[in-house]
Design a protein around this motif. Structure first.
Motif, short mmCIF file in Angstrom:
data_model
loop_
_atom_site.label_atom_id
_atom_site.label_comp_id
_atom_site.label_asym_id
_atom_site.label_seq_id
_atom_site.Cartn_x
_atom_site.Cartn_y
_atom_site.Cartn_z
N GLU A 18 0.83 -1.20 0.00
CA GLU A 18 0.00 0.00 0.00
C GLU A 18 0.87 1.26 0.00
N LEU A 19 1.98 1.22 0.74
CA LEU A 19 2.87 2.37 0.79
C LEU A 19 3.60 2.58 -0.52
N ARG A 20 3.89 1.48 -1.21
CA ARG A 20 4.58 1.58 -2.48
C ARG A 20 3.65 2.04 -3.59
N GLN A 21 2.36 1.70 -3.47
CA GLN A 21 1.39 2.07 -4.50
C GLN A 21 0.20 2.76 -3.83
N PRO A 22 0.37 4.01 -3.37
CA PRO A 22 -0.72 4.70 -2.66
C PRO A 22 -1.94 4.98 -3.52
N VAL A 23 -1.82 4.83 -4.84
CA VAL A 23 -2.98 5.05 -5.70
C VAL A 23 -4.09 4.06 -5.38
N GLY A 24 -3.71 2.91 -4.79
CA GLY A 24 -4.72 1.93 -4.40
C GLY A 24 -5.67 2.47 -3.35
N LEU A 25 -5.18 3.37 -2.48
CA LEU A 25 -6.03 3.98 -1.47
C LEU A 25 -7.15 4.79 -2.13
N LEU A 26 -6.79 5.51 -3.18
CA LEU A 26 -7.78 6.33 -3.88
C LEU A 26 -8.73 5.48 -4.71
N PHE A 27 -8.22 4.38 -5.25
CA PHE A 27 -9.05 3.53 -6.10
C PHE A 27 -10.23 2.95 -5.31
N THR A 28 -9.97 2.52 -4.07
CA THR A 28 -11.05 1.93 -3.28
C THR A 28 -12.02 2.98 -2.76
N MET A 29 -11.67 4.26 -2.92
CA MET A 29 -12.57 5.33 -2.49
C MET A 29 -13.44 5.84 -3.63
N MET A 30 -13.36 5.22 -4.79
CA MET A 30 -14.08 5.73 -5.94
C MET A 30 -15.58 5.78 -5.73
N LEU A 31 -16.14 4.71 -5.15
CA LEU A 31 -17.60 4.67 -4.97
C LEU A 31 -18.08 5.75 -4.01
N PRO A 32 -17.51 5.89 -2.79
CA PRO A 32 -17.97 6.98 -1.92
C PRO A 32 -17.75 8.36 -2.54
N PHE A 33 -16.59 8.57 -3.19
CA PHE A 33 -16.34 9.86 -3.83
C PHE A 33 -17.35 10.13 -4.95
N LEU A 34 -17.67 9.09 -5.72
CA LEU A 34 -18.64 9.24 -6.81
C LEU A 34 -20.00 9.63 -6.26
N LEU A 35 -20.42 8.96 -5.19
CA LEU A 35 -21.71 9.28 -4.60
C LEU A 35 -21.72 10.69 -4.01
N LEU A 36 -20.62 11.07 -3.36
CA LEU A 36 -20.54 12.42 -2.82
C LEU A 36 -20.60 13.46 -3.93
N ALA A 37 -19.90 13.19 -5.04
CA ALA A 37 -19.88 14.14 -6.14
C ALA A 37 -21.25 14.26 -6.80
N LEU A 38 -21.94 13.13 -6.96
CA LEU A 38 -23.23 13.14 -7.63
C LEU A 38 -24.33 13.70 -6.74
N PHE A 39 -24.22 13.46 -5.42
CA PHE A 39 -25.26 13.90 -4.51
C PHE A 39 -25.03 15.33 -4.03
N ALA A 40 -23.80 15.83 -4.16
CA ALA A 40 -23.48 17.15 -3.62
C ALA A 40 -24.42 18.25 -4.14
N PRO A 41 -24.66 18.34 -5.46
CA PRO A 41 -25.57 19.40 -5.94
C PRO A 41 -26.97 19.27 -5.36
N LEU A 42 -27.46 18.03 -5.23
CA LEU A 42 -28.80 17.84 -4.69
C LEU A 42 -28.84 18.21 -3.22
N LEU A 43 -27.78 17.82 -2.48
CA LEU A 43 -27.73 18.13 -1.05
C LEU A 43 -27.72 19.63 -0.82
N SER A 44 -26.91 20.33 -1.63
CA SER A 44 -26.77 21.77 -1.44
C SER A 44 -28.06 22.52 -1.76
N SER A 45 -28.80 22.01 -2.75
CA SER A 45 -30.00 22.73 -3.18
C SER A 45 -31.22 22.37 -2.35
#
Length: 257
Positions: A18-45
């Motif tokens: 994991e330390l040698r390839q930290p991009v793996g940390l971001l890869f497993t966060m794709m689903l929560p980040f995607l949901l946050l990005a898609l829901f953010a406009p709806l949440l704000s409005s």
């Protein structure tokens, strides 16, 4: 003392990739980040975020659920790395070493928790510029709860991988069949209330232990540390952790090289 030493050894061995390839940390966060990005406009409005009326900032309701989703999605797939080691023969070579079998399981699981906490902290830092209110004592307690939950799900994932090593498609089949009902019935994306949901759906939701973890996280991140849902959440997460660790250690000890 030897168990602690072996646990540190197993933990360090698992954390190095994991330390040698930290991009793996971001890869497993794709689903929560995607949901946050898609829901953010709806949440704000809307100012509701799917949560109950008058709940304040919609982020207070939505973000804790996303952290539980991250804990469930990231650690539930932890056993896939073990399947890779089994396929390559690395796991069998590890079994013939003097390392304690229980320490192997605990070290692997602790690595998953460290990765999970790193991802959770990154999400919280990214949300600081928003109107999400970070109650520090509640947030720390929420991260502890998330860690206990991650230990249980990660250990169960490793246990499933051990039992699926002769038929690896079984791991992915069981994982998906269990993962999505736990997720959808937990109220992560939409609230499942007694007033709004059909009776059968509400009952299934209350039986789901992940529901109580989600409710506890939302209470903690809102600064409500003394709510009864917090106790139920810790009990649910503790039960999952105990089941996962006991089953995982037994599976490791019964594994043959």
């Amino acid at each position: 003392m030897k168990v602690l030493t072996d646990t540190r050894t197993a933990f360090a061995r698992e954390l190095k990739p994991e330390l040698r390839q930290p991009v793996g940390l971001l890869f497993t966060m794709m689903l929560p980040f995607l949901l946050l990005a898609l829901f953010a406009p709806l949440l704000s409005s809307s100012g509701a975020g799917g949560g109950p009326a008058g709940a304040g900032s919609p982020w207070q309701w939505f973000v804790p659920g996303m952290l539980v989703l991250l804990g469930l999605s990231a650690t539930a797939g932890a056993g896939a790395s073990l399947l890779g080691e089994i396929s390559s023969g690395a796991f069998e070579r590890l079994l013939v070493t003097p390392l304690n079998r229980a320490a192997m399981l605990v070290g692997r699981t602790l690595k998953e928790v460290v990765v999970l906490l790193t991802q959770a902290l990154l999400i919280l830092l990214l949300l600081l510029p928003t109107d999400f209110r970070l109650h520090l004592p509640g947030a720390l307690a929420g991260l502890v709860l998330l860690s206990v939950f991650g230990v249980g799900i990660g250990a169960l994932s490793f246990t499933l991988a051990l039992h699926s090593r002769r038929q690896q498609t079984l791991f992915y089949g069981v994982q998906q069949v269990v993962f999505f009902p736990l997720l959808l019935l937990s109220g992560v994306l939409l609230p499942i209330t007694e007033a709004a949901a059909p009776t059968w759906l509400y009952v299934l939701s209350r039986i789901n232990p992940v529901t109580h973890v989600v409710d506890a996280e939302r209470a903690l991140f809102d600064g409500q540390l003394t709510e009864s849902v917090v106790l139920y959440g810790f009990l649910a997460a503790g039960a999952i952790a105990m089941l996962g660790v006991v089953a995982g250690i037994r599976g490791m000890r019964n594994a043959s090289a």
